[in-house]
Design an enzyme around this catalytic site. Sequence first.
Site, PDB file in Angstrom:
ATOM      1  N   GLU A 148       5.823 -26.889  36.271  1.00 14.60           N
ATOM      2  CA  GLU A 148       5.267 -26.942  34.927  1.00 14.60           C
ATOM      3  C   GLU A 148       4.394 -28.203  34.809  1.00 14.60           C
ATOM      4  O   GLU A 148       4.842 -29.291  35.173  1.00 14.60           O
ATOM      5  CB  GLU A 148       6.383 -26.993  33.873  1.00 14.60           C
ATOM      6  CG  GLU A 148       5.849 -26.890  32.462  1.00 14.60           C
ATOM      7  CD  GLU A 148       6.948 -26.848  31.397  1.00 14.60           C
ATOM      8  OE1 GLU A 148       6.619 -26.899  30.214  1.00 14.60           O
ATOM      9  OE2 GLU A 148       8.142 -26.776  31.763  1.00 14.60           O
TER      10      GLU A 148
ATOM     11  N   GLY B  64      12.096 -35.845  32.563  1.00 17.60           N
ATOM     12  CA  GLY B  64      13.538 -36.011  32.522  1.00 17.60           C
ATOM     13  C   GLY B  64      14.236 -34.944  33.333  1.00 17.60           C
ATOM     14  O   GLY B  64      15.162 -35.220  34.095  1.00 17.60           O
TER      15      GLY B  64
ATOM     16  N   MET C  79      13.802 -30.300  34.457  1.00 18.68           N
ATOM     17  CA  MET C  79      13.025 -29.062  34.388  1.00 18.68           C
ATOM     18  C   MET C  79      13.972 -27.872  34.402  1.00 18.68           C
ATOM     19  O   MET C  79      14.888 -27.808  35.221  1.00 18.68           O
ATOM     20  CB  MET C  79      12.059 -28.990  35.577  1.00 18.68           C
ATOM     21  CG  MET C  79      11.192 -27.753  35.576  1.00 18.68           C
ATOM     22  SD  MET C  79      10.115 -27.677  34.122  1.00 18.68           S
ATOM     23  CE  MET C  79       9.950 -25.909  33.948  1.00 18.68           C
ATOM     24  N   GLU C  80      13.711 -26.917  33.487  1.00 22.35           N
ATOM     25  CA  GLU C  80      14.654 -25.832  33.204  1.00 22.35           C
ATOM     26  C   GLU C  80      14.506 -24.619  34.096  1.00 22.35           C
ATOM     27  O   GLU C  80      14.892 -23.511  33.710  1.00 22.35           O
ATOM     28  CB  GLU C  80      14.498 -25.402  31.741  1.00 22.35           C
ATOM     29  CG  GLU C  80      13.212 -24.638  31.409  1.00 22.35           C
ATOM     30  CD  GLU C  80      12.059 -25.502  30.939  1.00 22.35           C
ATOM     31  OE1 GLU C  80      11.110 -24.966  30.345  1.00 22.35           O
ATOM     32  OE2 GLU C  80      12.107 -26.733  31.174  1.00 22.35           O
ATOM     33  N   ASN C  81      13.964 -24.762  35.301  1.00 22.38           N
ATOM     34  CA  ASN C  81      13.753 -23.617  36.180  1.00 22.38           C
ATOM     35  C   ASN C  81      14.947 -22.665  36.128  1.00 22.38           C
ATOM     36  O   ASN C  81      16.089 -23.084  36.211  1.00 22.38           O
ATOM     37  CB  ASN C  81      13.565 -24.080  37.625  1.00 22.38           C
ATOM     38  CG  ASN C  81      12.641 -25.263  37.744  1.00 22.38           C
ATOM     39  OD1 ASN C  81      11.470 -25.172  37.438  1.00 22.38           O
ATOM     40  ND2 ASN C  81      13.181 -26.391  38.169  1.00 22.38           N
TER      41      ASN C  81
ATOM     42  N   HIS D  48      19.828 -29.721  26.703  1.00 24.24           N
ATOM     43  CA  HIS D  48      18.459 -29.266  26.459  1.00 24.24           C
ATOM     44  C   HIS D  48      18.021 -28.259  27.514  1.00 24.24           C
ATOM     45  O   HIS D  48      17.520 -27.168  27.179  1.00 24.24           O
ATOM     46  CB  HIS D  48      17.519 -30.473  26.452  1.00 24.24           C
ATOM     47  CG  HIS D  48      16.083 -30.144  26.217  1.00 24.24           C
ATOM     48  ND1 HIS D  48      15.488 -30.279  24.993  1.00 24.24           N
ATOM     49  CD2 HIS D  48      15.115 -29.675  27.056  1.00 24.24           C
ATOM     50  CE1 HIS D  48      14.216 -29.913  25.074  1.00 24.24           C
ATOM     51  NE2 HIS D  48      13.969 -29.542  26.317  1.00 24.24           N
ATOM     52  N   GLU D  49      18.195 -28.610  28.784  1.00 22.89           N
ATOM     53  CA  GLU D  49      17.727 -27.713  29.841  1.00 22.89           C
ATOM     54  C   GLU D  49      18.547 -26.419  29.871  1.00 22.89           C
ATOM     55  O   GLU D  49      18.006 -25.348  30.149  1.00 22.89           O
ATOM     56  CB  GLU D  49      17.765 -28.411  31.202  1.00 22.89           C
ATOM     57  CG  GLU D  49      17.007 -29.720  31.268  1.00 22.89           C
ATOM     58  CD  GLU D  49      15.572 -29.634  30.778  1.00 22.89           C
ATOM     59  OE1 GLU D  49      14.954 -28.552  30.883  1.00 22.89           O
ATOM     60  OE2 GLU D  49      15.059 -30.645  30.265  1.00 22.89           O
TER      61      GLU D  49
ATOM     62  N   HIS E 266      17.336 -24.049  27.199  1.00 20.01           N
ATOM     63  CA  HIS E 266      16.079 -23.400  27.573  1.00 20.01           C
ATOM     64  C   HIS E 266      16.299 -22.032  28.228  1.00 20.01           C
ATOM     65  O   HIS E 266      15.364 -21.227  28.264  1.00 20.01           O
ATOM     66  CB  HIS E 266      15.307 -24.287  28.560  1.00 20.01           C
ATOM     67  CG  HIS E 266      14.277 -25.154  27.926  1.00 20.01           C
ATOM     68  ND1 HIS E 266      13.379 -24.712  26.981  1.00 20.01           N
ATOM     69  CD2 HIS E 266      13.970 -26.470  28.142  1.00 20.01           C
ATOM     70  CE1 HIS E 266      12.579 -25.701  26.635  1.00 20.01           C
ATOM     71  NE2 HIS E 266      12.907 -26.775  27.312  1.00 20.01           N
TER      72      HIS E 266
ATOM     73  N   GLU F 250       9.654 -25.972  23.411  1.00 19.66           N
ATOM     74  CA  GLU F 250      10.135 -27.352  23.415  1.00 19.66           C
ATOM     75  C   GLU F 250      10.627 -27.807  22.041  1.00 19.66           C
ATOM     76  O   GLU F 250      11.689 -28.411  21.925  1.00 19.66           O
ATOM     77  CB  GLU F 250       9.057 -28.291  23.941  1.00 19.66           C
ATOM     78  CG  GLU F 250       8.710 -28.063  25.405  1.00 19.66           C
ATOM     79  CD  GLU F 250       9.895 -28.221  26.348  1.00 19.66           C
ATOM     80  OE1 GLU F 250      10.958 -28.727  25.938  1.00 19.66           O
ATOM     81  OE2 GLU F 250       9.755 -27.813  27.521  1.00 19.66           O
TER      82      GLU F 250
END
Length: 859
Positions: free
Chosen positions: A127, A267, A269-271, A303-304, A307, A326
């Site tokens: 991203e 911070g 990444m929500e892969n 947070h992740e 997502h 986001e």
Amino acid sequence: MQAGNKDAPQPIYRQDYQPPDWLVESIELYFEIADEHVDVTSTLSLKRNGRHARPLVLDGRQLELRSLRLDGEPVTPDNYDLTNTSLVLGALPDTALLEIQTRTEPRGNTSLEGLYAAGNMLCTQCEAHGFSRITYFPDRPDILARYRVTIEADSTRYPTLLSNGNRVAHTMLENGRQQVQWDDPFPKPCYLFALVAGDLACVKDHYLTGSGRTIAIEFYVEHGRESLCGHAVNSLKQAMAWDEATYSLEYDLDTYMVVAVSSFNMGAMENKGLNIFNDRFVLVSPKTATDSDHELVTAIIGHEYFHNWTGNRVTCRDWFQLSLKEGLTVFREQQFMQDCVGGSTQRIEQVRMLRERQFPEDAGPLAHPVRPDSYIEINNFYTATVYEKGAELVRMLHGMLGQEAFARGLRSYLKSHDGQAATIEDFVEAMQNETETDLGQFFRWYSQAGTPEVTVREIEASSEAEYRLEFTQFTPATPGQAEKQPLLIPLRIGLLGQPGQSDHLVTLNDTWQEVTFGIESLQVTPVFLRGFSAPVHLNFPYSADQLARIVLQEEDGYARWEAMQRLYLQHMLGEITAEPLIDVLGQILASESDCGLLAELLTLPTENQLIELAPAPVKLDQLLDRRDGLLQRIGLSLAAPLSKHLNDQEATATADYSIASAAKRRLHAICLLLVVRVADEASAALAEQYYQQASNMSDTLAAMQALRDLECEQRERVMQDFYARWSGQPLVLDKWFAIQACTHFGEPATRIRRLLDDQGFDLRNPNRVRALIGAFAMNNPRGLHDRSGAGYALLQELLPKLDSLNPQVSARMAQSLSNWHQLDADRKRQINHLLQTLMDQPGLSADLKEILAKLSAAS
């Protein structure tokens, strides 16, 4: 055909969005990892989208194209166009199978986008456009495809081979190599692709869902760091349970993986199914990390995870919709943290961050709407406006609709758009349809930049049973938006002095409104923005007595903190003496039982907040000197009650992290800071003693922060001891760099130059850069804006160096100058010279050029 030159970057406009000409129904990827390069074979199952004859355009950067086959037949160079940024093929059938072989060199990729090396491991960050550094592909978020990934590598050097979805095959090959195959059952955009190859330890746990499914949890970290994962694992399980209980959202794969990486631009990444994290947001223990670090880990892990539904299962149609995932997910994270850690202090911290980062952004040359109309580099729009202000917009919806209706609307949105790329309109429309609420005017929040100013005036009532207020709203002009329309602004208002501490929701929808309240007593003190119900500036001519009354009598923790902040500001702007302020502090020190809230009430506005709140041109030196003077005055006047709290050893009796102990340690830290600000031999000795007795990193850092700006022997001994103790642990040493970067005395810029040569510093590592250069540029305005110009000269030297390594990081460092238009004429002259000098340098990235151009336009 020959490769062409990369064109100069041009703006991309939201109004120009068109659906993709071609869809990718599935993609098979084969990664063959060698010592110095990785060969990637990508097989795309393509389908023409509609009836047109347009060519297939694939994005690609810094790739070596090795072969191309269409439906099994080689494609010769005269049948495609290849540039530095694209691969274009024409005359294709309506459906096609395209095989592309490329080579990439991850160990030379210092941008940390695409496939790169982090220590001895290889990992990805796709991203926003990192996937086009891995293979040629239509790199846009509205193309969702099924991914099947095979990774081949040396089994000794890379025993751990990970990708999205489910591990479906593992084969040992000749010559000590292995092959692992992964299949992701959910279509996803390429920005959610992930790959990790390395020699990693795995910490395993599990989570039992409400429906009875067992989810395997796997955290991958460097060997020897397994013991630092416990808090992150527990935070993940907390988040999974919270999302089920609050929104009925259950995790959809059988395994949830997290990898901790030492070099990472963001911070985390929500892969899908394989989150990649900056290791500082996974690896914590009370010995090596502060209580704030623990809370950050909980927040970012949550947070992740959140997502997975708001970002992955439903993603963005285009990058203009970035806040769709986001802003919504930040709000869900904030809800989670308020439930887990505590409402008042969490909300105060959220507002503090908004005011320090987003309000100045909204008031300066970098202002843009939550959904921008154009961009040059999308990396520059991962901003506080998109994230934090975007979350405030969702919070306003939640406040107006209520939790139950909001949850229904969210579930309706997710159900309607599952597996799709959606827009902000889709989200707001789902809320509107599910709740039968007209949100047409509310949508203006997404299209207008700037922080609205709400001014309130008391007006004479027609009877003693009435209390009347006049409200006006105004949003200042921002770049590209001179005229603003009135917004829908929900204000939670309390009336102190009335029975039951009444609570009212007033919704402004015009530039001018009058509101009448029924009252039973003439003694009324209005309390505006309870819970910070809207991201606005609220102007009301409070007296010091009224603010004191709110601090001492109001029930809403945020409103009490806000009143205290206004008292501090009134003093630092010379509007009131210190006496009423000291009196209020003395009363709350004697009566407040909530340690976390008391700590917040004792904390002055930050230096950056003062610059944002003070009238322009800001008298910077005078303002910061008054802040320092007030800290010392409080320490002198309230030494006894501050010391009483400081001598309470209950918080330091245990080194373990807990919400209660963290609140007490936070209170100890601010009491110590105020006591030590007296700046005599006894106070410096007290801080050194506190450092020596500390059993956890929170207390250790509290002592170091208290000594930070004292030029004394105790400070030097403490700083040297900390460095010697932790020089082998980069994440801990970052704390030392940050303290040194924010120190006021001496010549701060000279100190930074010396630390750049320290063996623990690495200009290629974003964590080190943020700890030293970022802390100086973002959090030390006294040093950055030193009248000598030394701080500006330092940026002039460092930004091009950073830009050659990592454009994302250099652009973020440049944003430290976003408030320069508020400063005095001499500083503005120096900064203008700095900006012009930087812009004249050849070879700068589009990321940095865009920021410099916008900053320069403010002149």
